[in-house]
Design an enzyme around this catalytic site. Structure first.
Site, PDB file in Angstrom:
ATOM      1  N   ASP A  79      20.877  40.720  39.405  1.00  0.00           N
ATOM      2  CA  ASP A  79      19.271  40.984  39.194  1.00  0.00           C
ATOM      3  C   ASP A  79      18.562  40.932  40.334  1.00  0.00           C
ATOM      4  O   ASP A  79      18.855  40.338  41.270  1.00  0.00           O
ATOM      5  CB  ASP A  79      18.972  40.111  38.157  1.00  0.00           C
ATOM      6  CG  ASP A  79      18.759  38.864  38.316  1.00  0.00           C
ATOM      7  OD1 ASP A  79      19.836  38.342  38.935  1.00  0.00           O
ATOM      8  OD2 ASP A  79      17.916  38.051  38.167  1.00  0.00           O
ATOM      9  N   HIS A 135      12.543  39.562  48.247  1.00  0.00           N
ATOM     10  CA  HIS A 135      11.414  40.065  47.530  1.00  0.00           C
ATOM     11  C   HIS A 135      10.105  40.713  48.045  1.00  0.00           C
ATOM     12  O   HIS A 135       8.884  40.951  47.492  1.00  0.00           O
ATOM     13  CB  HIS A 135      10.966  38.541  46.802  1.00  0.00           C
ATOM     14  CG  HIS A 135      11.842  37.871  46.001  1.00  0.00           C
ATOM     15  ND1 HIS A 135      11.450  36.649  45.485  1.00  0.00           N
ATOM     16  CD2 HIS A 135      13.046  37.907  45.832  1.00  0.00           C
ATOM     17  CE1 HIS A 135      12.511  35.977  44.794  1.00  0.00           C
ATOM     18  NE2 HIS A 135      13.537  36.707  45.182  1.00  0.00           N
ATOM     19  N   GLU A 148      19.342  35.446  37.423  1.00  0.00           N
ATOM     20  CA  GLU A 148      19.061  34.406  38.502  1.00  0.00           C
ATOM     21  C   GLU A 148      17.653  34.200  38.967  1.00  0.00           C
ATOM     22  O   GLU A 148      16.791  33.336  38.963  1.00  0.00           O
ATOM     23  CB  GLU A 148      19.962  34.620  39.654  1.00  0.00           C
ATOM     24  CG  GLU A 148      19.896  33.459  40.597  1.00  0.00           C
ATOM     25  CD  GLU A 148      18.863  33.649  41.631  1.00  0.00           C
ATOM     26  OE1 GLU A 148      18.651  32.645  42.338  1.00  0.00           O
ATOM     27  OE2 GLU A 148      18.024  34.618  41.730  1.00  0.00           O
ATOM     28  N   GLU A 149      16.951  35.654  38.865  1.00  0.00           N
ATOM     29  CA  GLU A 149      15.478  35.626  39.524  1.00  0.00           C
ATOM     30  C   GLU A 149      14.371  35.013  38.424  1.00  0.00           C
ATOM     31  O   GLU A 149      13.277  34.995  38.753  1.00  0.00           O
ATOM     32  CB  GLU A 149      15.402  37.070  39.848  1.00  0.00           C
ATOM     33  CG  GLU A 149      15.926  37.521  41.076  1.00  0.00           C
ATOM     34  CD  GLU A 149      15.611  36.858  42.386  1.00  0.00           C
ATOM     35  OE1 GLU A 149      14.847  35.904  42.391  1.00  0.00           O
ATOM     36  OE2 GLU A 149      16.339  37.372  43.296  1.00  0.00           O
ATOM     37  N   GLU A 153      23.496  33.424  48.542  1.00  0.00           N
ATOM     38  CA  GLU A 153      22.112  33.308  48.820  1.00  0.00           C
ATOM     39  C   GLU A 153      21.857  33.647  50.374  1.00  0.00           C
ATOM     40  O   GLU A 153      22.694  32.861  51.231  1.00  0.00           O
ATOM     41  CB  GLU A 153      21.295  32.223  48.318  1.00  0.00           C
ATOM     42  CG  GLU A 153      21.268  32.292  46.751  1.00  0.00           C
ATOM     43  CD  GLU A 153      20.428  33.374  46.269  1.00  0.00           C
ATOM     44  OE1 GLU A 153      19.700  34.029  46.951  1.00  0.00           O
ATOM     45  OE2 GLU A 153      20.430  33.476  45.071  1.00  0.00           O
ATOM     46  N   HIS A 196      24.205  36.958  42.294  1.00  0.00           N
ATOM     47  CA  HIS A 196      23.695  37.621  41.146  1.00  0.00           C
ATOM     48  C   HIS A 196      23.339  38.778  41.242  1.00  0.00           C
ATOM     49  O   HIS A 196      23.309  39.522  42.401  1.00  0.00           O
ATOM     50  CB  HIS A 196      22.401  36.791  40.782  1.00  0.00           C
ATOM     51  CG  HIS A 196      21.363  36.690  41.862  1.00  0.00           C
ATOM     52  ND1 HIS A 196      20.363  37.848  41.997  1.00  0.00           N
ATOM     53  CD2 HIS A 196      20.917  35.926  42.840  1.00  0.00           C
ATOM     54  CE1 HIS A 196      19.567  37.547  43.197  1.00  0.00           C
ATOM     55  NE2 HIS A 196      19.970  36.404  43.643  1.00  0.00           N
ATOM     56  N   ASP A 204      18.726  40.027  49.070  1.00  0.00           N
ATOM     57  CA  ASP A 204      18.844  38.901  48.065  1.00  0.00           C
ATOM     58  C   ASP A 204      19.318  39.700  46.783  1.00  0.00           C
ATOM     59  O   ASP A 204      18.560  40.105  45.999  1.00  0.00           O
ATOM     60  CB  ASP A 204      17.720  38.503  47.791  1.00  0.00           C
ATOM     61  CG  ASP A 204      17.444  37.333  46.916  1.00  0.00           C
ATOM     62  OD1 ASP A 204      18.523  36.843  46.482  1.00  0.00           O
ATOM     63  OD2 ASP A 204      16.435  37.109  46.371  1.00  0.00           O
TER      64      ASP A 204
END
Length: 388
Positions: free
Chosen positions: A75, A360, A137-138, A165, A73, A105
């Protein structure tokens, strides 16, 4: 043909685009499209309804089905309020680590996948390789289903997908399913001294939180199945992470909203949990309307992420194990786009460089060692694809 970039150079470019989910990712997609097109690779896009985000996919090698898709992904989560010690939108190397939002990520994997696609195109492969880059995705993996639908309509269908991931390059073969609901309770305002004549939206919403806590206690007390026991925690969880409502302390609240989320272990059904929640919502709503008929509860589904189920003799799992040497059994409680690929008929596995513990976080990083291990993973993959 433009210069061929190294994985690190590609990651530097990708991290430089602040593709927080609330914003557009088109600058990043434009760059990837331009770079791959300059290498002679045809790219395809699928835009969201607003046209401010796009997924990108591409195919190299023989024009036949049965290839391998590398899925990532584009984003990332916000950096707002986080105490970063370096620019989050610039990859900074220090002490054997590469810092930057998305390095783990999952722009590190995206960069490696883009590099592998270019290498496969220039050096040739007997088995096709595909790239799939999604958006959103997030915020619930909502961009994956339209991406997969567009891919299967335009490209020969791959038989397996590796979703990159961060798993420290272990083969993850299962994860929980999840779904989230925006719940808006509409009550009736009166002075709190006469609260029995009104409907307090906050206090009615609290009944849903009590219901969630009761279900969590029940689930925790059950003996988990063999498969569910692999997860941490080994039960389905109900969670409220946001709530807001009310006008003043002496007025019954007219409005309250909360987010109700479920993370569901294998053996439990997303639809069953949705039905159970809606049943309780309607019970509470009926009690509200017995006091004031105009009150109600509105439910909007925010996202649904199917779980990834371990496959019997799964092709993607076998490939990931062959490339990494990993023979352990691994599942995770967070969701990925792998379940969407599996539901669309792909054999799917989660396997990527980096540690999910860094995702994150402020000063998110991937170690240089892990990034190089990911590069070696892609080199071994290309060797296998040449062999067919």
């Amino acid at each position: 043909m433009s210069d061929i970039l190294s994985p690190r150079a590609i990651m530097d470019k990708l991290v430089g685009f602040p593709t927080v989910s609330r914003d557009s990712n088109l600058d990043l997609i434009d760059w990837v499209d331009t770079y791959l097109t300059a290498q002679g690779i045809t790219c395809h896009r699928h835009y969201n309804e607003d046209g401010d985000k796009a997924a990108l996919f591409a195919h190299v090698g023989p024009d036949v089905e049965g290839g391998l898709a590398l899925s990532g992904h584009t984003d990332v989560v916000p950096v707002d309020g986080q105490p970063w010690t370096s620019d989050p939108w610039t990859v900074t190397e220090r002490d054997g680590r590469l810092y930057g939002r998305g390095c783990t990520d999952m722009k590190g994997f995206d960069a490696l996948a883009i590099w592998a696609l270019v290498e496969a195109h220039h050096n040739g492969v007997a088995r096709p390789l595909q790239l799939a880059l999604s958006y959103d995705e997030e915020i619930g993996c909502t961009g994956a289903p339209p991406l997969i639908e567009a891919m299967t309509a335009k490209l020969p269908k791959a038989s397996a997908a590796i979703i990159g991931e961060p798993s420290t390059l272990r083969a993850v073969t299962g994860h929980k399913g999840s779904q989230g609901f925006h719940t808006r309770v509409v009550g009736f305002e009166v002075h709190s001294s006469l609260m029995h004549t009104g409907v307090n939206a906050i206090m009615e919403a609290a009944k849903l939180i009590v219901w969630a806590n009761e279900r969590n206690a029940e689930n925790r007390a059950r003996t988990p199945s063999t498969l569910a026991a692999m997860f941490d925690p080994p039960w389905t969880t109900c969670h409220v992470g946001e709530i807001e409502g009310g006008t003043a302390h002496n007025i019954t609240a007219k409005h309250c909203w909360l987010g109700m989320d479920f993370r569901v272990v294998p053996g439990d059904s997303l639809s069953d949990w949705k039905d159970a929640y809606l049943t309780r919502v309607r019970e509470i709503e009926a009690d509200m309307q017995a006091v004031r008929p105009e009150t109600h509860i509105e439910i909007t589904k925010r996202y649904e992420v199917p779980g990834l189920q371990p496959e019997q003799d799964g092709e993607a799992e076998a490939l990931a194990r062959a490339l990494t040497g990993d023979n352990g059994n691994h599942v995770v409680s967070y969701g990925t786009e792998a379940g969407h690929f599996q539901n669309a008929g792909y054999s799917a596995v989660v396997c990527g460089p980096g540690d999910i513990a860094q995702a994150h976080q402020p000063d998110e990083y991937i170690t240089v060692e892990q990034f190089e291990a990911g590069h070696d993973f892609m080199r071994r993959l290309l060797t296998r694809l040449k062999e067919g």
